[in-house]
Design a protein around this motif. Structure first.
Motif, mmCIF file in Angstrom:
data_model
loop_
_atom_site.group_PDB
_atom_site.id
_atom_site.type_symbol
_atom_site.label_atom_id
_atom_site.label_comp_id
_atom_site.label_asym_id
_atom_site.label_seq_id
_atom_site.Cartn_x
_atom_site.Cartn_y
_atom_site.Cartn_z
ATOM 1 N N GLY B 152 66.666 30.123 44.263
ATOM 2 C CA GLY B 152 65.699 30.735 45.168
ATOM 3 C C GLY B 152 64.772 29.719 45.798
ATOM 4 O O GLY B 152 64.537 29.736 47.014
ATOM 5 N N PHE B 153 64.269 28.809 44.985
ATOM 6 C CA PHE B 153 63.378 27.770 45.521
ATOM 7 C C PHE B 153 64.115 26.860 46.498
ATOM 8 O O PHE B 153 63.585 26.483 47.540
ATOM 9 N N ALA B 154 65.320 26.504 46.153
ATOM 10 C CA ALA B 154 66.098 25.636 47.038
ATOM 11 C C ALA B 154 66.288 26.311 48.391
ATOM 12 O O ALA B 154 66.109 25.704 49.448
ATOM 13 N N LEU B 155 66.633 27.580 48.344
ATOM 14 C CA LEU B 155 66.873 28.307 49.586
ATOM 15 C C LEU B 155 65.588 28.446 50.402
ATOM 16 O O LEU B 155 65.570 28.165 51.602
ATOM 17 N N HIS B 156 64.525 28.861 49.745
ATOM 18 C CA HIS B 156 63.273 29.037 50.489
ATOM 19 C C HIS B 156 62.707 27.705 50.957
ATOM 20 O O HIS B 156 62.085 27.628 52.009
ATOM 21 N N GLY B 157 62.930 26.660 50.175
ATOM 22 C CA GLY B 157 62.466 25.352 50.604
ATOM 23 C C GLY B 157 63.203 24.879 51.839
ATOM 24 O O GLY B 157 62.633 24.232 52.715
ATOM 25 N N ALA B 158 64.459 25.223 51.921
ATOM 26 C CA ALA B 158 65.279 24.756 53.034
ATOM 27 C C ALA B 158 65.095 25.614 54.282
ATOM 28 O O ALA B 158 65.149 25.103 55.399
ATOM 29 N N LEU B 159 64.856 26.906 54.082
ATOM 30 C CA LEU B 159 64.874 27.823 55.220
ATOM 31 C C LEU B 159 63.513 28.368 55.625
ATOM 32 O O LEU B 159 63.389 29.046 56.642
ATOM 33 N N ASP B 160 62.501 28.057 54.837
ATOM 34 C CA ASP B 160 61.172 28.539 55.173
ATOM 35 C C ASP B 160 60.487 27.482 56.034
ATOM 36 O O ASP B 160 60.768 26.305 55.916
ATOM 37 N N VAL B 161 59.599 27.935 56.904
ATOM 38 C CA VAL B 161 58.863 26.969 57.705
ATOM 39 C C VAL B 161 57.725 26.340 56.898
ATOM 40 O O VAL B 161 57.370 25.183 57.104
ATOM 41 N N ALA B 162 57.173 27.129 55.964
ATOM 42 C CA ALA B 162 56.097 26.598 55.124
ATOM 43 C C ALA B 162 56.675 25.629 54.098
ATOM 44 O O ALA B 162 57.625 25.979 53.400
ATOM 45 N N PRO B 163 56.127 24.416 54.019
ATOM 46 C CA PRO B 163 56.678 23.425 53.088
ATOM 47 C C PRO B 163 56.475 23.852 51.640
ATOM 48 O O PRO B 163 55.528 24.563 51.313
ATOM 49 N N LEU B 164 57.375 23.391 50.798
ATOM 50 C CA LEU B 164 57.348 23.771 49.391
ATOM 51 C C LEU B 164 56.477 22.794 48.601
ATOM 52 O O LEU B 164 56.693 21.592 48.645
ATOM 53 N N GLU B 165 55.479 23.326 47.894
ATOM 54 C CA GLU B 165 54.631 22.456 47.080
ATOM 55 C C GLU B 165 55.231 22.309 45.696
ATOM 56 O O GLU B 165 55.541 23.297 45.034
ATOM 57 N N ILE B 166 55.353 21.062 45.288
ATOM 58 C CA ILE B 166 56.071 20.782 44.052
ATOM 59 C C ILE B 166 55.313 21.295 42.824
ATOM 60 O O ILE B 166 55.925 21.670 41.817
#
Lengths: 179, 179
Positions: B152-166
């Motif tokens: 889920g994180f991988a997908l949302h990190g790749a496809l979301d415009v908002a950057p993923l905070e580690i």
DNA sequence: CGCGGTTATGTACGATCGTACGCATGAGAG
DNA sequence: CTCTCATGCGTACGATCGTACATAACCGCG
């Protein structure tokens, strides 16, 4: 020759979504869509500037509709505990056979979004909506985590051969929300 | 005319994966693959029973390779605490731009798997491998939850415009493993 | 009622596709 | 070296595709 046909454009978009679910973006053709929508071939290029324009329109509608159903799912949820149950129920629905049609269309969209930033705008808006929905009960960080978990479980439930146990889902949600 | 060309079959499969990343399954053609692989058109139907056979072969190889790199990622992980860091690092890699190529291919596979059970076998095996890898440190239920979260994180990190905070990723992993 | 302009449509074109199949080729047996 | 036959390839066919464009149908204005 039928001249008066309001909503023809809508019907084309609708049929496009149906066909995406059935044969995929790879299997689409102007002719196939026109036939199913009972519309002359010429209408396709008249209403849309090529296939890409049509696809963007169709997926935008799909995302909006999905966001609306997402909101509806949480509409009558009151307390935080109800929200947890609603999330578990949502995952069950998404990974069930009945929800497969929407999953198929969604993954087709993901595929396009992974390659083309124009489609990533659609997925970005979509994910922003689902997150802000969850933020009605949970802090921003937790909402983001839940959103990812929901997506992951839905995907693995749909594409894994091993069936998804609902107890495992529920305990994961509870751990994330800290209860 | 080149007769002696061992590994021609392999080259076709490899080029197919390259082209899937570039133009998608929708944009594939026997001719395009043959051109890129420097192989006569006739070889395509000689080595594979049509496009579907080729696709299944290519995606099977992709899944095996991905599983191997998954295992390599966790190969030198000792204690449980290291496993947590490895998971966080994995999510970061998967959602980074550099990992997008593999993501694209993976989503193309998901799309096919959502519609066709034959491809679901490939995704099923793949997910079984990643889960059993996680089970080296975590109980079966937790492994399943982590697997879904990673996806889920991988997908949302790749496809979301908002950057993923580690940091958000790390805290989610820790909550699931109960530490 | 006639007519101009907009809206929509049928059709035709060139390109590309997957696939089948007859035949060239070259390795191995004799 | 010669013959043979499985292996591998070039080509051609029918189908389908996206797109452009001339033209038909309609609507509202004069």
């Amino acid at each position: 020759m039928r001249r008066h046909d309001p909503g023809r454009r809508d019907r084309i978009v609708e049929v496009t979504l149906e066909l995406i679910a059935e044969v995929g973006v790879a299997g689409l053709s102007h002719r196939g869509i026109a036939r199913r929508a009972d519309v002359p071939l010429g209408s396709m290029t008249y209403h849309f500037d090529g296939m890409d324009d049509l696809l963007r329109t169709a997926f935008t509608r799909f995302a909006e509709r999905f966001s609306a159903s997402y909101a509806a799912h949480f509409a009558e949820v009151g307390a935080r505990e109800e929200a947890v149950s609603a999330i578990v129920a949502l995952i069950r629905e998404l990974s069930a056979d009945a929800g497969m049609r929407d999953n198929i269309v969604a993954y087709e969209l993901y595929t396009l979004a992974a390659r083309d930033p124009a489609y990533r705008e659609i997925t970005g808006r979509w994910m922003a909506v689902s997150r802000s929905e969850l933020e009605r009960w949970f802090a921003g960080d937790v909402a983001r985590q839940l959103d990812a978990l929901i997506e992951g479980f839905a995907l693995h439930g749909a594409l894994d051969v091993a069936p998804l146990e609902i107890g495992v889902v529920e305990s994961a949600v509870r751990r994330l929300v800290g209860a």
